[in-house]
Design a protein around this motif. Structure first.
Motif, short mmCIF file in Angstrom:
data_model
loop_
_atom_site.label_atom_id
_atom_site.label_comp_id
_atom_site.label_asym_id
_atom_site.label_seq_id
_atom_site.Cartn_x
_atom_site.Cartn_y
_atom_site.Cartn_z
N ALA A 268 0.82 -1.22 0.00
CA ALA A 268 0.00 0.00 0.00
C ALA A 268 0.86 1.27 0.00
O ALA A 268 0.35 2.35 -0.28
N ASP A 269 2.14 1.13 0.35
CA ASP A 269 3.01 2.30 0.47
C ASP A 269 4.09 2.35 -0.61
O ASP A 269 5.13 2.99 -0.44
N ARG A 270 3.80 1.67 -1.70
CA ARG A 270 4.77 1.57 -2.80
C ARG A 270 5.28 2.95 -3.25
O ARG A 270 6.43 3.10 -3.64
N ASP A 271 4.41 3.98 -3.15
CA ASP A 271 4.82 5.33 -3.61
C ASP A 271 5.92 5.95 -2.74
O ASP A 271 6.51 6.96 -3.11
N GLU A 272 6.21 5.32 -1.57
CA GLU A 272 7.28 5.84 -0.72
C GLU A 272 8.65 5.26 -1.09
O GLU A 272 9.68 5.69 -0.57
N LEU A 273 8.63 4.31 -2.00
CA LEU A 273 9.86 3.61 -2.41
C LEU A 273 10.96 4.54 -2.93
O LEU A 273 12.09 4.48 -2.45
N PRO A 274 10.65 5.46 -3.88
CA PRO A 274 11.73 6.30 -4.44
C PRO A 274 12.41 7.16 -3.36
O PRO A 274 13.63 7.27 -3.35
N TRP A 275 11.62 7.72 -2.44
CA TRP A 275 12.21 8.57 -1.40
C TRP A 275 13.18 7.76 -0.55
O TRP A 275 14.28 8.20 -0.23
N LEU A 276 12.76 6.54 -0.16
CA LEU A 276 13.61 5.69 0.68
C LEU A 276 14.88 5.30 -0.08
O LEU A 276 15.98 5.30 0.48
N GLN A 277 14.72 4.98 -1.34
CA GLN A 277 15.91 4.62 -2.15
C GLN A 277 16.86 5.80 -2.28
O GLN A 277 18.08 5.63 -2.28
N ASP A 278 16.30 7.00 -2.37
CA ASP A 278 17.13 8.22 -2.43
C ASP A 278 17.99 8.39 -1.16
O ASP A 278 19.02 9.05 -1.19
N GLN A 279 17.50 7.82 -0.05
CA GLN A 279 18.28 7.89 1.19
C GLN A 279 19.37 6.82 1.22
O GLN A 279 20.09 6.68 2.20
N GLY A 280 19.44 6.02 0.16
CA GLY A 280 20.47 4.99 0.08
C GLY A 280 20.04 3.64 0.63
O GLY A 280 20.86 2.76 0.84
N LEU A 281 18.74 3.49 0.89
CA LEU A 281 18.26 2.23 1.45
C LEU A 281 17.87 1.22 0.37
O LEU A 281 17.40 1.61 -0.70
N ASP A 282 18.07 -0.05 0.67
CA ASP A 282 17.45 -1.11 -0.12
C ASP A 282 16.02 -1.23 0.40
O ASP A 282 15.79 -1.13 1.61
N VAL A 283 15.07 -1.44 -0.49
CA VAL A 283 13.67 -1.48 -0.04
C VAL A 283 12.96 -2.71 -0.60
O VAL A 283 13.04 -2.98 -1.80
N LEU A 284 12.30 -3.43 0.29
CA LEU A 284 11.45 -4.54 -0.11
C LEU A 284 10.00 -4.11 0.04
O LEU A 284 9.59 -3.67 1.12
N VAL A 285 9.22 -4.22 -1.03
CA VAL A 285 7.79 -3.89 -0.97
C VAL A 285 7.01 -5.20 -1.01
O VAL A 285 7.18 -5.99 -1.96
N THR A 286 6.22 -5.43 0.00
CA THR A 286 5.54 -6.74 0.13
C THR A 286 4.37 -6.58 1.10
O THR A 286 4.33 -5.60 1.85
N PRO A 287 3.40 -7.50 1.10
CA PRO A 287 2.35 -7.38 2.12
C PRO A 287 2.95 -7.50 3.52
O PRO A 287 3.74 -8.42 3.76
N THR A 288 2.62 -6.59 4.42
CA THR A 288 3.23 -6.64 5.76
C THR A 288 2.21 -6.87 6.88
O THR A 288 2.57 -6.88 8.05
N LEU A 289 0.94 -7.03 6.53
CA LEU A 289 -0.06 -7.30 7.57
C LEU A 289 0.01 -8.79 7.95
O LEU A 289 -0.11 -9.66 7.09
N MET A 290 0.26 -9.05 9.24
CA MET A 290 0.41 -10.43 9.70
C MET A 290 -0.80 -10.86 10.52
O MET A 290 -0.99 -10.37 11.64
N LYS A 291 -1.60 -11.74 9.93
CA LYS A 291 -2.76 -12.25 10.67
C LYS A 291 -2.52 -13.70 11.07
O LYS A 291 -2.62 -14.05 12.22
#
Ligand code: GDP
Ligand code: CA
Length: 311
Positions: A268-291
């Protein structure tokens, strides 16, 4: 692959269960949070550590995410009839844990060893380490003054605006040798999707602990506790907001900053990926809700596999 999980209560325990159910179980250690600890009815209560113990031992009330399943409240009801304050919900089975912990503390047994004994009782095989054996207590500054963490969290139900947070005792606390040793030899450090301020922040406030993570060669990856700008449960979003941080993965990054090599964010937060990558982070986008157990195992397996691949 040597893995260390930094974990708070409910979000931390879900991540801990995910690792315990994964192929990484036998090489994982958990470092829990003791700064939510407080005394009730003369007993020492360590809520986040007990949430880890009860979750991993399958004794947790799955509906609430805390406390024991099949719990009763006879003692608490009697205390209430005696005119005691009983806003902190402590069930009969749970009270046995607190009585046991209090008794051993009085005998001078280290909090870490008490945790080990409780882990044995609950059949928990993934080691739970404490950041410190000393007393550290989170205090929350509100418009009507300072509250203990449980007064803010349970009694006031997180309603007051948070003006600041302090970890009382942290400045003189000594990190446990077990936690420092484990961090130093970790290949991957996973920061659970826990409250970054009161759960992880309190762990990192133990002198030497954050430095040990910075010094270690471990690849550090944090799972965001926010999904679409909201917490799954608890006040992390409100706390971030009232402390002037943004309530998205950017705000989580602001809390951990240079500690991190990578972040895991929700689809749901895929649009935050570029900003995080700009900070030099590796980013994994995946479902994170744990039921379910499968959700937990999948998220933690993917997180560690991603770290292993990137490091
Ligand atoms: P507490 O000590 O019981 O407050 O628990 P933690 O500090 O470990 O975790 C609280 C955080 O966990 C909250 O900010 C929640 O948003 C987050 N959380 C709980 N369940 C989940 C989940 O399934 N997925 C994600 N991504 N975050 C979760
Ligand atoms: Ca907690």
């Amino acid at each position: 692959l040597t893995i260390t999980l930094l974990a708070g209560g409910v979000g931390g325990a879900k991540a801990a269960e995910g690792l315990a159910a994964s192929v990484y179980a036998s090489t994982t250690h958990i470092i829990g949070n003791v700064a939510d600890d407080d005394a009730f009815h003369g007993l020492w209560v360590s809520p986040d550590i007990d949430t880890l113990l009860y979750s991993l031992g399958d004794q947790i009330d799955r509906e609430r995410g805390w406390g024991r399943k099949s719990e009763s409240y006879q003692v608490l009801n009697e205390l209430s009839a005696l005119g005691q304050e009983t806003w902190m919900t402590l069930g009969d089975l749970d009270l046995a844990t607190h009585i046991y912990r209090t008794e051993l503390r009085k005998q001078g047994v280290r909090a870490s060893h008490i945790t080990q004994r409780l882990a044995k009782r609950h059949g928990v095989t993934v080691p739970i380490l404490l950041p410190t054996d000393d007393v550290v207590q989170t205090q929350v500054k509100t418009e009507s003054g300072w509250l203990s963490f449980q007064e803010y969290f349970v009694r006031e139900q997180c309603k007051p605006k948070v003006l600041g947070v302090e970890y009382k005792g942290a400045n003189i606390a000594r990190a446990t040798s077990e936690a420092l040793f484990q961090i130093a030899k970790s290949d991957v450090i996973v920061i659970a999707p826990s409250n970054p301020i009161v759960s992880i922040g309190a762990i990192l406030a133990t002198p030497g602990l954050q430095e040990a993570i910075e010094k270690s060669t471990a690849y550090v990856i944090a799972i965001s506790p926010l999904i679409a700008g909201k917490t799954v449960k608890g006040p992390a979003d409100k706390m971030l907001e009232s402390m002037g941080k943004s309530t998205d993965s950017k705000g989580i990054y602001q809390c951990y900053g240079s500690l991190l090599n990578a972040m895991v964010i929700d689809d749901a937060d895929r649009d935050e990926l570029p900003w995080l990558q700009d900070q030099g982070l590796d980013v994994l986008v995946t479902p994170t809700l744990m039921k379910t157990r499968d959700d937990k195992c999948a998220l933690l397996t993917n997180t560690v596999a991603f770290a292993e691949q990137q490091r």
